[in-house]
Design a protein around this motif. Structure first.
Motif, PDB file in Angstrom:
ATOM      1  N   LEU A 126       0.865  -1.176   0.000  1.00 52.62           N
ATOM      2  CA  LEU A 126       0.000   0.000   0.000  1.00 52.62           C
ATOM      3  C   LEU A 126       0.902   1.226   0.000  1.00 52.62           C
ATOM      4  O   LEU A 126       1.582   1.501   0.988  1.00 52.62           O
ATOM      5  N   GLN A 127       0.938   1.923  -1.111  1.00 51.35           N
ATOM      6  CA  GLN A 127       1.696   3.157  -1.218  1.00 51.35           C
ATOM      7  C   GLN A 127       0.782   4.303  -0.831  1.00 51.35           C
ATOM      8  O   GLN A 127      -0.261   4.510  -1.446  1.00 51.35           O
ATOM      9  N   MET A 128       1.177   5.027   0.209  1.00 51.61           N
ATOM     10  CA  MET A 128       0.348   6.105   0.732  1.00 51.61           C
ATOM     11  C   MET A 128       1.066   7.434   0.548  1.00 51.61           C
ATOM     12  O   MET A 128       2.235   7.562   0.921  1.00 51.61           O
ATOM     13  N   SER A 129       0.383   8.401  -0.020  1.00 48.17           N
ATOM     14  CA  SER A 129       0.958   9.723  -0.197  1.00 48.17           C
ATOM     15  C   SER A 129      -0.055  10.779   0.239  1.00 48.17           C
ATOM     16  O   SER A 129      -1.221  10.471   0.478  1.00 48.17           O
ATOM     17  N   SER A 130       0.417  11.994   0.339  1.00 46.02           N
ATOM     18  CA  SER A 130      -0.431  13.109   0.799  1.00 46.02           C
ATOM     19  C   SER A 130      -1.156  12.742   2.083  1.00 46.02           C
ATOM     20  O   SER A 130      -2.360  12.958   2.235  1.00 46.02           O
ATOM     21  N   LEU A 131      -0.418  12.173   3.018  1.00 48.44           N
ATOM     22  CA  LEU A 131      -1.020  11.692   4.251  1.00 48.44           C
ATOM     23  C   LEU A 131      -1.546  12.842   5.095  1.00 48.44           C
ATOM     24  O   LEU A 131      -0.981  13.946   5.110  1.00 48.44           O
ATOM     25  N   LYS A 132      -2.638  12.539   5.787  1.00 43.36           N
ATOM     26  CA  LYS A 132      -3.307  13.515   6.641  1.00 43.36           C
ATOM     27  C   LYS A 132      -3.343  12.989   8.067  1.00 43.36           C
ATOM     28  O   LYS A 132      -3.294  11.770   8.282  1.00 43.36           O
ATOM     29  N   PRO A 133      -3.459  13.867   9.046  1.00 40.84           N
ATOM     30  CA  PRO A 133      -3.554  13.387  10.431  1.00 40.84           C
ATOM     31  C   PRO A 133      -4.693  12.384  10.630  1.00 40.84           C
ATOM     32  O   PRO A 133      -4.551  11.456  11.435  1.00 40.84           O
ATOM     33  N   GLU A 134      -5.787  12.541   9.915  1.00 38.56           N
ATOM     34  CA  GLU A 134      -6.902  11.605  10.055  1.00 38.56           C
ATOM     35  C   GLU A 134      -6.611  10.219   9.467  1.00 38.56           C
ATOM     36  O   GLU A 134      -7.408   9.301   9.636  1.00 38.56           O
ATOM     37  N   ASP A 135      -5.481  10.058   8.810  1.00 41.50           N
ATOM     38  CA  ASP A 135      -5.060   8.735   8.347  1.00 41.50           C
ATOM     39  C   ASP A 135      -4.377   7.937   9.455  1.00 41.50           C
ATOM     40  O   ASP A 135      -4.054   6.758   9.264  1.00 41.50           O
ATOM     41  N   THR A 136      -4.165   8.562  10.591  1.00 39.74           N
ATOM     42  CA  THR A 136      -3.533   7.885  11.721  1.00 39.74           C
ATOM     43  C   THR A 136      -4.388   6.714  12.183  1.00 39.74           C
ATOM     44  O   THR A 136      -5.574   6.870  12.477  1.00 39.74           O
ATOM     45  N   ALA A 137      -3.785   5.526  12.215  1.00 41.28           N
ATOM     46  CA  ALA A 137      -4.512   4.307  12.579  1.00 41.28           C
ATOM     47  C   ALA A 137      -3.542   3.136  12.561  1.00 41.28           C
ATOM     48  O   ALA A 137      -2.403   3.266  12.105  1.00 41.28           O
ATOM     49  N   VAL A 138      -4.026   2.013  13.060  1.00 43.57           N
ATOM     50  CA  VAL A 138      -3.342   0.743  12.830  1.00 43.57           C
ATOM     51  C   VAL A 138      -3.840   0.198  11.501  1.00 43.57           C
ATOM     52  O   VAL A 138      -5.054   0.090  11.285  1.00 43.57           O
ATOM     53  N   GLN A 147      -1.126  -8.731  12.132  1.00 38.80           N
ATOM     54  CA  GLN A 147      -1.165  -8.101  13.448  1.00 38.80           C
ATOM     55  C   GLN A 147      -1.348  -6.592  13.357  1.00 38.80           C
ATOM     56  O   GLN A 147      -1.772  -5.955  14.326  1.00 38.80           O
ATOM     57  N   GLY A 148      -1.019  -6.024  12.232  1.00 41.68           N
ATOM     58  CA  GLY A 148      -1.193  -4.588  12.044  1.00 41.68           C
ATOM     59  C   GLY A 148       0.109  -3.824  12.207  1.00 41.68           C
ATOM     60  O   GLY A 148       1.045  -4.271  12.869  1.00 41.68           O
ATOM     61  N   THR A 149       0.137  -2.661  11.595  1.00 37.42           N
ATOM     62  CA  THR A 149       1.281  -1.764  11.713  1.00 37.42           C
ATOM     63  C   THR A 149       0.761  -0.345  11.938  1.00 37.42           C
ATOM     64  O   THR A 149      -0.200   0.084  11.285  1.00 37.42           O
ATOM     65  N   GLN A 150       1.378   0.346  12.878  1.00 33.32           N
ATOM     66  CA  GLN A 150       0.888   1.672  13.268  1.00 33.32           C
ATOM     67  C   GLN A 150       1.377   2.733  12.285  1.00 33.32           C
ATOM     68  O   GLN A 150       2.566   2.794  11.949  1.00 33.32           O
ATOM     69  N   VAL A 151       0.450   3.556  11.846  1.00 30.00           N
ATOM     70  CA  VAL A 151       0.772   4.727  11.030  1.00 30.00           C
ATOM     71  C   VAL A 151       0.308   5.952  11.798  1.00 30.00           C
ATOM     72  O   VAL A 151      -0.863   6.051  12.168  1.00 30.00           O
ATOM     73  N   THR A 152       1.222   6.866  12.032  1.00 34.44           N
ATOM     74  CA  THR A 152       0.900   8.096  12.747  1.00 34.44           C
ATOM     75  C   THR A 152       1.303   9.286  11.891  1.00 34.44           C
ATOM     76  O   THR A 152       2.456   9.389  11.475  1.00 34.44           O
ATOM     77  N   VAL A 153       0.345  10.169  11.619  1.00 38.98           N
ATOM     78  CA  VAL A 153       0.595  11.346  10.792  1.00 38.98           C
ATOM     79  C   VAL A 153       0.461  12.573  11.689  1.00 38.98           C
ATOM     80  O   VAL A 153      -0.610  12.839  12.240  1.00 38.98           O
ATOM     81  N   SER A 154       1.545  13.314  11.814  1.00 43.32           N
ATOM     82  CA  SER A 154       1.526  14.514  12.657  1.00 43.32           C
ATOM     83  C   SER A 154       1.161  15.743  11.830  1.00 43.32           C
ATOM     84  O   SER A 154       1.488  15.835  10.651  1.00 43.32           O
TER      85      SER A 154
END
Length: 117
Positions: free
Chosen positions: A80-92, A109-116
């Protein structure tokens, strides 16, 4: 049975990019639809993107134009290539493989993505 292991999550600034990978323990090319879901704290799990066994893709409206899902049948990986990330994309972010004939789901198991911001 398929085991899924995600990698590639982390902390990124708003507007940045991340690439998530999901490695499957067995072949996912013929009998599985695969995809990515996400779950933020206090929220329900939601579909992000899926790719069928023949390569058709589907995206949630909130990621269209920003995220791209792909798979490599020779390596049994889903990306999954993610670009233009937003804080609301923060999730496991969780990888999913669904056996299309017996309708059984397998999850990583999931991987944490945190967008500041």
């Amino acid at each position: 049975q398929v085991q899924l292991v995600e990698s590639g999550g982390g902390l990124v600034q708003s507007g940045g990019s991340l690439r998530l990978s999901c490695a499957a323990s067995g072949s996912i090319s013929r009998n599985y639809a695969v995809g990515w879901y996400r779950q933020a704290p206090g929220k329900q799990r939601e579909l992000v993107a899926t790719i069928s066994k023949v390569g058709s893709t589907r995206y949630a409206d909130f990621v269209k134009g920003r995220f791209t899902i792909s798979k490599d049948n020779t390596k049994n990986t889903v990306t999954l290539q993610m670009s233009s990330l937003k804080p609301e994309d923060t999730a496991v972010y969780l990888c999913n493989a669904r056996h299309v004939y017996i309708n059984v789901d397998y999850w990583g198991q999931g991987t944490q993505v945190t967008v500041s911001s």
